[in-house]
Design an enzyme around this catalytic site. Structure first.
Site, short mmCIF file in Angstrom:
data_model
loop_
_atom_site.label_atom_id
_atom_site.label_comp_id
_atom_site.label_asym_id
_atom_site.label_seq_id
_atom_site.Cartn_x
_atom_site.Cartn_y
_atom_site.Cartn_z
N ASP A 1 -13.89 19.45 13.94
CA ASP A 1 -14.43 18.51 12.99
C ASP A 1 -15.90 18.25 13.33
O ASP A 1 -16.64 19.20 13.54
CB ASP A 1 -13.56 17.23 13.02
CG ASP A 1 -13.78 16.30 11.87
OD1 ASP A 1 -13.39 16.66 10.75
OD2 ASP A 1 -14.31 15.20 12.08
N TYR B 1 -20.07 10.19 9.41
CA TYR B 1 -20.16 10.09 7.96
C TYR B 1 -21.54 9.71 7.44
O TYR B 1 -22.11 10.40 6.59
CB TYR B 1 -19.07 9.13 7.45
CG TYR B 1 -17.71 9.69 7.74
CD1 TYR B 1 -17.22 10.79 7.04
CD2 TYR B 1 -16.94 9.20 8.80
CE1 TYR B 1 -16.00 11.36 7.35
CE2 TYR B 1 -15.72 9.77 9.11
CZ TYR B 1 -15.26 10.85 8.39
OH TYR B 1 -14.06 11.43 8.71
N HIS C 1 -5.52 20.54 9.11
CA HIS C 1 -6.78 20.04 9.65
C HIS C 1 -6.69 19.81 11.16
O HIS C 1 -7.70 19.90 11.87
CB HIS C 1 -7.16 18.75 8.93
CG HIS C 1 -8.50 18.21 9.31
ND1 HIS C 1 -9.68 18.90 9.09
CD2 HIS C 1 -8.86 17.04 9.91
CE1 HIS C 1 -10.70 18.18 9.52
NE2 HIS C 1 -10.24 17.05 10.03
#
Length: 313
Positions: free
Chosen positions: A102, A230, A290
């Protein structure tokens, strides 16, 4: 798990939590994603240590047992890159294999671009080469309720998460991120509303695992986690013509919802990747999602150890 040692190491003015198992000159450094923490690497750390490597996993600054920076809202990916290099210096490690997942993969790629002399090889789980900046993730090509767009809005995720206890937030994100579609809310919903409270955890993720994650996020909260990755994804990191010269293995779960991001699957499977990462092997695991390293640990461990053996100096 009992054999993993835990220490706090001073790095650039912050104490970072470092988990470690194994000894010797061949070092593997694991970099977690979100909503993960060092614990996400429990299967891989034990496997590579058993294969003769020194395995180290950290909590990034602002995560888990690591200290928070003074101004979390000013954090960006280059802070993490500098932390990784400073940690290697502090521990007296010249070269390392990096394994990222990630946003930990984005950090690993950046370390390999900026400090190629420190990287023996790189394994990325689920994330092809991406450079933070305006075109990193094309939110504009996704629906308006796309979770990244929502979480990039100041205060919105804080209000959404704040309705629930930390354990439920982590539980919900694990359930959502285990799916095959990007979490996307309607106009009258928030992201946390997408999970029915009766939905069970994925079969490969136990209540004990959830409790381990939750205890760490109860300490750190989500303040820095919402900034990096983010809200800092679109910040240009000032790198032009990047190249990852280290040998690289990209392990993808075919059921990873990230492949449904605009253009992501085509890019991940394209020759364009070789422009940025010339020495690249790309593997797809049909049943991987994921969290491929957690839902298929034996397959992922075998791929990692074969890669390490192939590229050890």
């Amino acid at each position: 798990m009992d054999l993993i040692k835990h220490t706090l190491v001073e790095v650039r003015g912050l104490k970072l939590h470092v988990a470690e198992i194994g000894t010797g000159p061949k070092v593997v450094l694991f970099l977690h994603g979100f909503p993960e923490i060092w614990y996400t690497w429990r299967y891989q750390m034990n496997a590579v240590a058993a294969a003769g490597y020194r395995a180290i996993a950290i909590d990034f600054r602002g995560y888990g047992l690591s200290e928070q920076p003074a101004e979390p809202e000013k954090g960006n990916f280059m802070d993490l890159v500098d932390d990784v290099v400073a940690l290697l210096d502090t521990l007296g490690i010249n070269k390392v294999f990096l394994i990222g997942k990630d946003f930990g993969s984005i950090t690993a790629y950046l370390v390999a671009v900026v400090h190629p002399e420190r990287v023996s090889g790189l394994v990325s789980l689920g994330i092809p080469f991406l450079l933070p900046g305006p075109n990193c993730i094309r939110n504009d090509l996704m629906p308006s309720g796309f979770y990244i767009t929502r979480w990039q809005e100041p205060g919105r995720a804080e209000a959404d998460f704040g309705r629930l206890d930390v354990k439920t937030v982590v539980r919900n994100i694990y359930i959502l991120f285990s799916g095959t579609e990007p979490p996307t809310a309607r106009d009258d919903q928030e992201i946390m509303d997408l999970v029915d409270p009766s939905t069970p955890l994925p079969p490969w993720f136990s209540e004990e695992d959830l409790a381990a994650y939750a205890s760490l996020y109860e300490k750190s909260g989500f303040r820095f986690a919402l900034q990096v990755p983010y809200r800092s994804l679109g910040i240009d990191c000032g790198i032009t013509d990047p190249k990852v010269t280290a040998p690289t293995l990209l392990i993808n779960g075919q059921k990873d919802y990230l492949l449904k991001f605009a253009g992501m699957e085509d890019y991940t499977k394209s020759e364009q990747l070789k422009h940025f990462v010339p020495d690249l092997d790309n593997v797809f695991l049909d049943e991987g999602n994921h969290f491929v390293h957690e839902n298929l640990p034996k397959q992922v461990n075998e791929l990692i150890i074969n890669f390490l053996s192939k590229h050890c100096d």
